[in-house]
Design a protein around this motif. Structure first.
Motif, PDB file in Angstrom:
ATOM      1  N   PRO A 108       1.658   7.571   8.969  1.00  0.00           N
ATOM      2  CA  PRO A 108       1.708   8.076   7.824  1.00  0.00           C
ATOM      3  C   PRO A 108       1.229   8.064   7.022  1.00  0.00           C
ATOM      4  O   PRO A 108       1.164   8.110   5.320  1.00  0.00           O
ATOM      5  CB  PRO A 108       2.397   5.993   7.780  1.00  0.00           C
ATOM      6  N   GLN A 109      -0.703   8.238   7.215  1.00  0.00           N
ATOM      7  CA  GLN A 109      -1.345   8.521   6.632  1.00  0.00           C
ATOM      8  C   GLN A 109      -2.133   9.322   7.057  1.00  0.00           C
ATOM      9  O   GLN A 109      -2.249   9.075   8.219  1.00  0.00           O
ATOM     10  CB  GLN A 109      -1.883   7.836   5.476  1.00  0.00           C
ATOM     11  N   SER A 110      -2.871  10.482   6.727  1.00  0.00           N
ATOM     12  CA  SER A 110      -3.843  11.620   7.441  1.00  0.00           C
ATOM     13  C   SER A 110      -5.031  11.079   6.113  1.00  0.00           C
ATOM     14  O   SER A 110      -5.434  11.318   4.865  1.00  0.00           O
ATOM     15  CB  SER A 110      -3.144  12.609   7.713  1.00  0.00           C
ATOM     16  N   ASP A 121       0.788  -1.110  -0.279  1.00  0.00           N
ATOM     17  CA  ASP A 121       0.108   0.427   0.382  1.00  0.00           C
ATOM     18  C   ASP A 121       0.715   1.438   0.177  1.00  0.00           C
ATOM     19  O   ASP A 121       1.418   1.406   0.977  1.00  0.00           O
ATOM     20  CB  ASP A 121      -0.901   0.278   1.393  1.00  0.00           C
ATOM     21  N   PRO A 122       1.247   1.767  -0.875  1.00  0.00           N
ATOM     22  CA  PRO A 122       1.329   2.790  -1.539  1.00  0.00           C
ATOM     23  C   PRO A 122       1.659   4.324  -0.023  1.00  0.00           C
ATOM     24  O   PRO A 122       2.518   5.220  -0.081  1.00  0.00           O
ATOM     25  CB  PRO A 122       1.344   3.886  -2.849  1.00  0.00           C
ATOM     26  N   ARG A 123       0.338   4.379  -0.308  1.00  0.00           N
ATOM     27  CA  ARG A 123      -0.229   5.716   1.001  1.00  0.00           C
ATOM     28  C   ARG A 123       0.301   4.986   2.420  1.00  0.00           C
ATOM     29  O   ARG A 123       0.882   6.330   3.311  1.00  0.00           O
ATOM     30  CB  ARG A 123      -2.004   5.124   1.227  1.00  0.00           C
ATOM     31  N   LEU A 124       0.540   4.287   2.728  1.00  0.00           N
ATOM     32  CA  LEU A 124       1.406   3.830   4.386  1.00  0.00           C
ATOM     33  C   LEU A 124       3.287   4.278   3.902  1.00  0.00           C
ATOM     34  O   LEU A 124       3.825   4.614   5.285  1.00  0.00           O
ATOM     35  CB  LEU A 124       2.053   2.450   4.202  1.00  0.00           C
ATOM     36  N   ARG A 143       4.752   7.707   1.492  1.00  0.00           N
ATOM     37  CA  ARG A 143       4.548   8.571   1.395  1.00  0.00           C
ATOM     38  C   ARG A 143       4.576   9.805   1.735  1.00  0.00           C
ATOM     39  O   ARG A 143       5.497  10.623   1.977  1.00  0.00           O
ATOM     40  CB  ARG A 143       3.447   9.396  -0.167  1.00  0.00           C
ATOM     41  N   GLN A 144       3.833   9.649   2.990  1.00  0.00           N
ATOM     42  CA  GLN A 144       3.894  10.758   3.891  1.00  0.00           C
ATOM     43  C   GLN A 144       5.148  10.874   4.413  1.00  0.00           C
ATOM     44  O   GLN A 144       5.434  12.358   4.657  1.00  0.00           O
ATOM     45  CB  GLN A 144       2.243  10.889   4.413  1.00  0.00           C
ATOM     46  N   CYS A 155       4.331   1.833  10.246  1.00  0.00           N
ATOM     47  CA  CYS A 155       4.713   2.987   9.437  1.00  0.00           C
ATOM     48  C   CYS A 155       5.092   4.272  10.069  1.00  0.00           C
ATOM     49  O   CYS A 155       5.214   5.253   8.748  1.00  0.00           O
ATOM     50  CB  CYS A 155       4.279   2.592   7.788  1.00  0.00           C
ATOM     51  N   HIS A 207       9.806   5.720  -2.269  1.00  0.00           N
ATOM     52  CA  HIS A 207       8.682   6.178  -2.325  1.00  0.00           C
ATOM     53  C   HIS A 207       9.178   7.931  -2.582  1.00  0.00           C
ATOM     54  O   HIS A 207       8.775   8.995  -2.459  1.00  0.00           O
ATOM     55  CB  HIS A 207       7.599   6.649  -1.366  1.00  0.00           C
ATOM     56  N   GLU A 261       8.324  11.876   2.891  1.00  0.00           N
ATOM     57  CA  GLU A 261       8.759  13.276   1.782  1.00  0.00           C
ATOM     58  C   GLU A 261       9.500  13.757   3.180  1.00  0.00           C
ATOM     59  O   GLU A 261       9.776  15.205   3.018  1.00  0.00           O
ATOM     60  CB  GLU A 261       7.789  14.085   1.443  1.00  0.00           C
TER      61      GLU A 261
END
Length: 214
Positions: free
Chosen positions: A212-214, A33-36, A38-39, A179, A68, A42
Motif C-alpha cells: 500500500p505504500q513504498s 492513515d491515507p498512505r495505506l 493511495r498507491q 491494504c 481515495h 490509483e
C-alpha cells in the motif's frame, strides 16, 4: 470468444486486536492513515463490481479505497463465504492464553495448520473450499468484468490457492499484508463461464501483496 475476468483482491485495513485471535469476529479496522490507500487506489479500475465479506472491516476498507480513488462506491455485493477463517473457541484469546489452555491442539495446529480445525472452527482447507464456491458463483454472474474483492488475509491466500491449483499447505505460504493488492485473471475460451472453477482453468496471477505504500 475469449472472455477475461479480472480479479482485484484487497486485504482490509489494520485491526487493533490487542493481541487476541479474532478470526471471523466482526471487528472494526483503522482507516485513518491515507498512505495505506493511495498507491493501491490509483491502480483500481473505474468500472468494476465491488464485493466484500459480511464483516464490517471489509466494507469500511472498500469505502476508504473508493474515496481515495475518487470513485462513487455503489452498494457492494456481500458474500459471507469470503469471510476470514473461523477459529471457533480460540477467538477472543491471546496466543499465550490459548497455549496454556489447550496446549495439545495448539501444538497440532502449528504442525498441520492447513488441515487442523480449531474447536468449533474450520481449517484453512475448509476455507479454500468455501472461497472456491464463492469465486465460481461470482464468475458465473460477472464473467468478463473487473471484480474488486475486499476481503481477508486467509481469504486471499485461499483464492490464490484456487487459481493456482495448490494444496492448502502451499497456499498458506503467501504473505498478504493489510491494504495490499493481489491481481489475477481468469480466461475462458467460450461465451459462457465455466460451471466449476478447477485447476484446469486458465489463470494468470500478475501481482501478489503489492504494498500500500513504498
Amino acid at each position: 470468444m475469449n472472455k477475461t475476468t479480472h480479479w482485484w483482491w484487497i486485504r482490509h485495513a489494520p485491526v487493533d486486536s490487542g493481541g487476541i485471535i479474532y478470526g471471523d469476529n466482526d471487528v472494526d479496522c483503522d482507516c485513518s492513515d491515507p498512505r495505506l490507500f493511495r498507491q493501491v487506489a490509483e491502480r483500481l479500475p473505474r468500472d468494476a463490481v465491488w464485493v466484500t465479506s459480511h464483516l464490517r472491516r471489509t466494507r469500511q476498507t472498500a469505502e476508504a479505497f473508493a474515496s481515495h480513488a475518487g470513485l462513487e462506491l455503489a452498494e457492494p455485493h456481500v458474500d459471507p463465504r469470503l469471510a476470514e477463517q473461523g477459529f471457533g473457541d480460540w477467538q477472543g484469546l491471546t496466543h499465550d492464553q490459548l497455549r496454556q489452555r489447550d496446549e495439545f491442539d495448539w501444538h497440532r495446529f502449528w504442525i498441520t495448520p492447513a488441515r487442523t480445525r480449531p474447536p468449533g472452527g474450520e481449517s484453512f482447507a475448509d476455507l479454500m473450499e468455501r472461497v472456491r464456491y464463492a469465486m465460481n458463483d461470482l464468475l458465473q454472474e460477472h464473467a468478463g468484468k473487473d471484480i474488486i474483492c475486499v476481503a481477508h488475509g486467509g481469504t486471499i491466500r485461499a483464492a490464490l490457492g484456487v487459481a493456482l491449483g495448490l494444496e492448502p499447505e502451499r497456499a498458506l505460504r503467501f504473505a498478504v499484508d493489510n491494504c495490499s493488492l493481489t491481481r489475477m485473471d481468469h480466461f475462458s475460451d467460450t461465451a459462457e463461464p465455466p460451471h466449476d472453477i478447477s485447476a484446469e482453468d486458465s489463470w494468470r496471477v500478475s501481482l501478489v501483496n503489492f504494498p500500500p505504500q513504498s
